[in-house]
Design an enzyme around this catalytic site. Structure first.
Site, PDB file in Angstrom:
ATOM      1  CB  CYS A   1      -7.121  -5.467   5.600  1.00  0.00           C
ATOM      2  SG  CYS A   1      -7.142  -5.167   3.828  1.00  0.00           S
TER       3      CYS A   1
ATOM      4  CB  CYS B   1     -12.678  -2.238   0.610  1.00  0.00           C
ATOM      5  SG  CYS B   1     -12.640  -2.374   2.422  1.00  0.00           S
TER       6      CYS B   1
HETATM    7 FE1  FES Z   1      -9.206  -4.941   3.362  1.00  0.00          FE
HETATM    8 FE2  FES Z   1     -11.688  -4.503   2.835  1.00  0.00          FE
HETATM    9  S1  FES Z   1     -10.824  -4.841   4.783  1.00  0.00           S
HETATM   10  S2  FES Z   1     -10.066  -4.642   1.451  1.00  0.00           S
END
Ligand code: FES
Length: 138
Positions: free
Chosen positions: A34, A103
């Site tokens: 991400c 996360c």
């Molecule tokens: Fe990457 Fe939450 S989407 S840390």
């Protein structure tokens, strides 16, 4: 996606945001998928975390877990902090949606990376502590 009230609270009013100027240890970790980055600052005196803060460039769940984990480590000893898992952080937030579990992993990793930084700087060994997987340096 449903977020708990606690997650929303820590996202909207994050605790312990910012840097600690004379931090004892700083841990920076990221998730390549991400692209989010989390940095945790710890102030350690003797064996106790006397202060903690964070800077997170990431999603809402990353902000909420950073906020929660910095609250959780304050006042704890290093060995107590070593037992704080991402599951514990999620539980303290009354859960996260499954797709957001990663996360909370950043929160656990960032704290451990900061402890690692501290152990390297101060030349101490912390039982069970591994070098960070994705240390992005200071
Ligand atoms: Fe990457 Fe939450 S989407 S840390």
């Amino acid at each position: 996606m449903e977020y708990s009230e606690k997650v929303m609270d820590h996202f909207m009013n994050p605790r312990n945001v910012g840097e600690i100027e004379d931090a004892s240890g700083i841990g920076t970790v990221g998730n390549e998928q991400c692209g989010d980055i989390m940095r945790v600052f710890l102030k350690i005196e003797g064996d106790v975390i006397i202060d903690a803060s964070f800077k997170t460039f990431g999603c809402g769940a990353a902000v909420a877990t950073s906020s929660m984990v910095t609250e959780m480590v304050k006042g704890k000893t290093i060995s107590e902090v070593m037992t704080i898992t991402n599951e514990a952080v999620m539980k303290a937030l009354d859960g996260l949606p499954a797709v957001k579990a990663h996360c909370s992993v950043l929160a656990e990793e960032a704290v451990q990376a900061a402890l690692w930084d501290y152990s390297q700087e101060s030349g101490i060994t912390i039982e069970g502590l591994m070098p960070p997987k994705s240390d992005h340096g200071h």
